[in-house]
Design a protein around this motif. Structure first.
Motif, PDB file in Angstrom:
ATOM      1  N   HIS A 263      33.863 -15.028  77.306  1.00 44.12           N
ATOM      2  CA  HIS A 263      33.299 -13.866  77.991  1.00 44.12           C
ATOM      3  C   HIS A 263      33.456 -12.612  77.126  1.00 44.12           C
ATOM      4  N   ASP A 264      34.621 -12.432  76.541  1.00 48.46           N
ATOM      5  CA  ASP A 264      34.865 -11.274  75.693  1.00 48.46           C
ATOM      6  C   ASP A 264      33.996 -11.342  74.441  1.00 48.46           C
ATOM      7  N   ASN A 265      33.876 -12.511  73.853  1.00 45.46           N
ATOM      8  CA  ASN A 265      33.070 -12.662  72.648  1.00 45.46           C
ATOM      9  C   ASN A 265      31.594 -12.417  72.930  1.00 45.46           C
ATOM     10  N   THR A 266      31.126 -12.810  74.098  1.00 48.10           N
ATOM     11  CA  THR A 266      29.734 -12.573  74.464  1.00 48.10           C
ATOM     12  C   THR A 266      29.473 -11.081  74.591  1.00 48.10           C
ATOM     13  N   MET A 267      30.426 -10.379  75.205  1.00 47.59           N
ATOM     14  CA  MET A 267      30.254  -8.937  75.354  1.00 47.59           C
ATOM     15  C   MET A 267      30.232  -8.256  73.993  1.00 47.59           C
ATOM     16  N   VAL A 268      31.053  -8.705  73.067  1.00 49.47           N
ATOM     17  CA  VAL A 268      31.088  -8.119  71.735  1.00 49.47           C
ATOM     18  C   VAL A 268      29.768  -8.371  71.023  1.00 49.47           C
ATOM     19  N   SER A 269      29.256  -9.578  71.111  1.00 49.61           N
ATOM     20  CA  SER A 269      28.011  -9.875  70.416  1.00 49.61           C
ATOM     21  C   SER A 269      26.836  -9.106  71.016  1.00 49.61           C
ATOM     22  N   GLU A 270      26.816  -8.946  72.346  1.00 50.19           N
ATOM     23  CA  GLU A 270      25.747  -8.169  72.967  1.00 50.19           C
ATOM     24  C   GLU A 270      25.824  -6.718  72.542  1.00 50.19           C
ATOM     25  N   GLY A 271      27.014  -6.192  72.465  1.00 45.83           N
ATOM     26  CA  GLY A 271      27.184  -4.797  72.062  1.00 45.83           C
ATOM     27  C   GLY A 271      26.714  -4.565  70.639  1.00 45.83           C
ATOM     28  N   SER A 272      27.019  -5.482  69.734  1.00 40.43           N
ATOM     29  CA  SER A 272      26.611  -5.298  68.350  1.00 40.43           C
ATOM     30  C   SER A 272      25.098  -5.445  68.209  1.00 40.43           C
ATOM     31  N   LEU A 273      24.488  -6.317  68.979  1.00 45.00           N
ATOM     32  CA  LEU A 273      23.034  -6.465  68.910  1.00 45.00           C
ATOM     33  C   LEU A 273      22.321  -5.228  69.441  1.00 45.00           C
ATOM     34  N   TYR A 274      22.895  -4.569  70.416  1.00 44.37           N
ATOM     35  CA  TYR A 274      22.286  -3.374  70.990  1.00 44.37           C
ATOM     36  C   TYR A 274      22.176  -2.276  69.927  1.00 44.37           C
ATOM     37  N   ALA A 275      23.227  -2.083  69.182  1.00 43.77           N
ATOM     38  CA  ALA A 275      23.214  -1.044  68.156  1.00 43.77           C
ATOM     39  C   ALA A 275      22.199  -1.373  67.063  1.00 43.77           C
ATOM     40  N   ILE A 276      22.127  -2.625  66.674  1.00 45.73           N
ATOM     41  CA  ILE A 276      21.175  -3.031  65.640  1.00 45.73           C
ATOM     42  C   ILE A 276      19.747  -2.855  66.133  1.00 45.73           C
ATOM     43  N   LYS A 277      19.494  -3.217  67.379  1.00 46.00           N
ATOM     44  CA  LYS A 277      18.149  -3.062  67.956  1.00 46.00           C
ATOM     45  C   LYS A 277      17.736  -1.594  67.973  1.00 46.00           C
ATOM     46  N   LYS A 278      18.658  -0.701  68.397  1.00 44.63           N
ATOM     47  CA  LYS A 278      18.351   0.729  68.433  1.00 44.63           C
ATOM     48  C   LYS A 278      18.058   1.258  67.032  1.00 44.63           C
ATOM     49  N   TYR A 279      18.846   0.835  66.062  1.00 39.36           N
ATOM     50  CA  TYR A 279      18.633   1.275  64.693  1.00 39.36           C
ATOM     51  C   TYR A 279      17.268   0.814  64.184  1.00 39.36           C
ATOM     52  N   ASN A 280      16.925  -0.447  64.443  1.00 37.98           N
ATOM     53  CA  ASN A 280      15.630  -0.958  64.001  1.00 37.98           C
ATOM     54  C   ASN A 280      14.479  -0.199  64.660  1.00 37.98           C
ATOM     55  N   GLU A 281      14.608   0.123  65.945  1.00 36.07           N
ATOM     56  CA  GLU A 281      13.567   0.881  66.631  1.00 36.07           C
ATOM     57  C   GLU A 281      13.397   2.260  66.010  1.00 36.07           C
ATOM     58  N   GLN A 282      14.497   2.909  65.676  1.00 35.48           N
ATOM     59  CA  GLN A 282      14.410   4.233  65.061  1.00 35.48           C
ATOM     60  C   GLN A 282      13.753   4.159  63.692  1.00 35.48           C
ATOM     61  N   GLN A 283      14.080   3.143  62.927  1.00 30.54           N
ATOM     62  CA  GLN A 283      13.490   2.987  61.607  1.00 30.54           C
ATOM     63  C   GLN A 283      11.989   2.707  61.708  1.00 30.54           C
ATOM     64  N   GLN A 284      11.596   1.887  62.683  1.00 28.99           N
ATOM     65  CA  GLN A 284      10.186   1.580  62.855  1.00 28.99           C
ATOM     66  C   GLN A 284       9.418   2.820  63.315  1.00 28.99           C
ATOM     67  N   ASN A 285      10.032   3.631  64.160  1.00 21.65           N
ATOM     68  CA  ASN A 285       9.387   4.863  64.605  1.00 21.65           C
ATOM     69  C   ASN A 285       9.228   5.847  63.456  1.00 21.65           C
ATOM     70  N   LYS A 286      10.194   5.900  62.544  1.00 21.07           N
ATOM     71  CA  LYS A 286      10.106   6.786  61.384  1.00 21.07           C
ATOM     72  C   LYS A 286       8.967   6.362  60.457  1.00 21.07           C
ATOM     73  N   ASN A 287       8.816   5.058  60.306  1.00 18.52           N
ATOM     74  CA  ASN A 287       7.809   4.533  59.398  1.00 18.52           C
ATOM     75  C   ASN A 287       6.424   4.498  60.015  1.00 18.52           C
ATOM     76  N   GLY A 288       6.326   4.783  61.299  1.00 15.49           N
ATOM     77  CA  GLY A 288       5.037   4.817  61.971  1.00 15.49           C
ATOM     78  C   GLY A 288       4.544   3.472  62.438  1.00 15.49           C
ATOM     79  N   LYS A 289       5.385   2.476  62.422  1.00 17.31           N
ATOM     80  CA  LYS A 289       4.982   1.149  62.879  1.00 17.31           C
ATOM     81  C   LYS A 289       4.981   1.132  64.396  1.00 17.31           C
ATOM     82  N   VAL A 290       4.046   0.406  64.968  1.00 16.94           N
ATOM     83  CA  VAL A 290       3.934   0.294  66.415  1.00 16.94           C
ATOM     84  C   VAL A 290       4.835  -0.840  66.885  1.00 16.94           C
ATOM     85  N   LEU A 291       5.627  -0.562  67.906  1.00 15.36           N
ATOM     86  CA  LEU A 291       6.488  -1.595  68.487  1.00 15.36           C
ATOM     87  C   LEU A 291       5.685  -2.470  69.411  1.00 15.36           C
ATOM     88  N   SER A 292       5.949  -3.750  69.371  1.00 18.06           N
ATOM     89  CA  SER A 292       5.228  -4.643  70.287  1.00 18.06           C
ATOM     90  C   SER A 292       6.069  -5.041  71.439  1.00 18.06           C
TER      91      SER A 292
END
Length: 91
Positions: A62-91
């Protein structure tokens, strides 16, 4: 005018406190409440260290799942910001 108002308020407070402290039982209750308040204030200053700190156990799924979800959230947000900077459309 201000002196008269302050004097009236002060006299009211002193009278009320005197009346309340007139009886031994009321004094005891107020002393108990004061000591409880002081102990709560002093108790909050001491931070308790949580038991789960540092390296997570590999068997605590349970603890490991929470850690992995938390780390994926930050990576997803970073990728979205980078795609928005580059002008790519999110699907």
């Amino acid at each position: 005018m201000k002196k008269r108002t302050k004097s009236t308020i002060t006299a009211g407070i002193v009278g009320t406190v005197s009346y309340v402290l007139l009886h031994q039982e009321n004094r005891r209750k107020i002393k108990e409440m004061g000591s409880q308040l002081i102990s709560k204030i002093k108790g909050n200053r001491k931070k308790k260290i949580p038991k789960k700190v540092g390296h997570p156990s590999p068997y605590d799924t349970h603890d490991n799942t929470m850690v992995s979800e938390g780390s994926l959230y930050a990576i997803k947000k970073y990728n979205e910001q980078q795609q928005n900077k580059n002008g790519k459309v999110l699907s």
